[in-house]
Motif scaffolding. Structure first.
Motif, mmCIF file in Angstrom:
data_model
loop_
_atom_site.group_PDB
_atom_site.id
_atom_site.type_symbol
_atom_site.label_atom_id
_atom_site.label_comp_id
_atom_site.label_asym_id
_atom_site.label_seq_id
_atom_site.Cartn_x
_atom_site.Cartn_y
_atom_site.Cartn_z
ATOM 1 N N SER A 8 -14.934 -64.965 60.418
ATOM 2 C CA SER A 8 -15.717 -65.500 59.319
ATOM 3 C C SER A 8 -15.138 -66.820 58.826
ATOM 4 O O SER A 8 -14.035 -66.858 58.284
ATOM 5 N N LYS A 9 -15.915 -67.865 59.032
ATOM 6 C CA LYS A 9 -15.532 -69.169 58.506
ATOM 7 C C LYS A 9 -15.523 -69.121 56.980
ATOM 8 O O LYS A 9 -14.696 -69.773 56.341
ATOM 9 N N HIS A 10 -16.413 -68.294 56.400
ATOM 10 C CA HIS A 10 -16.484 -68.196 54.938
ATOM 11 C C HIS A 10 -15.192 -67.593 54.363
ATOM 12 O O HIS A 10 -14.730 -68.024 53.308
ATOM 13 N N VAL A 12 -12.193 -67.785 55.811
ATOM 14 C CA VAL A 12 -11.160 -68.815 55.992
ATOM 15 C C VAL A 12 -11.298 -69.894 54.916
ATOM 16 O O VAL A 12 -10.302 -70.296 54.292
ATOM 17 N N ASP A 13 -12.530 -70.323 54.670
ATOM 18 C CA ASP A 13 -12.762 -71.345 53.634
ATOM 19 C C ASP A 13 -12.372 -70.825 52.252
ATOM 20 O O ASP A 13 -11.762 -71.544 51.447
ATOM 21 N N ALA A 14 -12.701 -69.572 51.961
ATOM 22 C CA ALA A 14 -12.372 -68.984 50.657
ATOM 23 C C ALA A 14 -10.859 -68.853 50.491
ATOM 24 O O ALA A 14 -10.332 -69.088 49.396
ATOM 25 N N GLN A 15 -10.159 -68.486 51.560
ATOM 26 C CA GLN A 15 -8.695 -68.389 51.487
ATOM 27 C C GLN A 15 -8.078 -69.756 51.200
ATOM 28 O O GLN A 15 -7.146 -69.864 50.388
ATOM 29 N N GLU A 16 -8.612 -70.767 51.831
ATOM 30 C CA GLU A 16 -8.114 -72.128 51.579
ATOM 31 C C GLU A 16 -8.408 -72.545 50.138
ATOM 32 O O GLU A 16 -7.548 -73.089 49.448
ATOM 33 N N ARG A 17 -9.632 -72.239 49.673
ATOM 34 C CA ARG A 17 -9.983 -72.580 48.295
ATOM 35 C C ARG A 17 -9.095 -71.825 47.317
ATOM 36 O O ARG A 17 -8.643 -72.377 46.305
ATOM 37 N N SER A 18 -8.799 -70.557 47.611
ATOM 38 C CA SER A 18 -7.937 -69.757 46.754
ATOM 39 C C SER A 18 -6.561 -70.399 46.627
ATOM 40 O O SER A 18 -5.994 -70.476 45.523
ATOM 41 N N ASN A 20 -5.879 -73.534 47.029
ATOM 42 C CA ASN A 20 -6.037 -74.770 46.246
ATOM 43 C C ASN A 20 -6.187 -74.471 44.760
ATOM 44 O O ASN A 20 -5.623 -75.182 43.908
#
Length: 118
Positions: A8-10, A12-18, A20
């Motif tokens: 899930s790219k979503h 991965v993106d959410a983990q990165e946003r978290s 940040n």
């Protein structure tokens, strides 16, 4: 053929946003239930569902492989049973036909025509 596992790219993106957002504040609370803790909980829950889904695919692959192996073993045993009837009773016997074979006398042999010599 194995089932394609999902990622899930979503997530991965959410983990990165978290990560940040945690840089802004480890206890970030934007109001209205928008907290870093809630966000991370949702990421964890979604990841757990993805992991469970992929585990079920792996289990289905294993079950499929087990079935294919059993089916192959059954097919081999079935052929051996018919061959055994052919050995005991003969391939032109009623018993051979009863077991599912085609009696030798009922097979129409048509040899291929010979090619003219060149």
């Amino acid at each position: 053929m194995a089932y394609q596992r999902k990622s899930s790219k979503h997530i991965v993106d959410a983990q990165e946003r978290s990560a940040n957002l945690a840089a802004i504040s480890s206890g970030l609370d934007l109001g209205g239930g928008l907290t870093l803790t809630t966000f991370r909980s949702q990421i964890t829950a979604t990841q757990a569902l993805l992991d469970a889904y992929n585990a079920q695919l792996a289990s289905a692959d294993a079950a499929g492989n087990d079935f294919k192996a059993a089916e192959k073993e059954l097919r081999t045993l079935s052929a051996r049973m018919l061959a055994g009837v052919g050995v005991i009773y003969g391939k032109d016997s009623n018993e051979y036909e009863m077991a599912g074979g085609t009696r030798a006398s009922e097979i129409d042999y048509h040899p291929a025509p010979e090619s003219p010599a060149v």
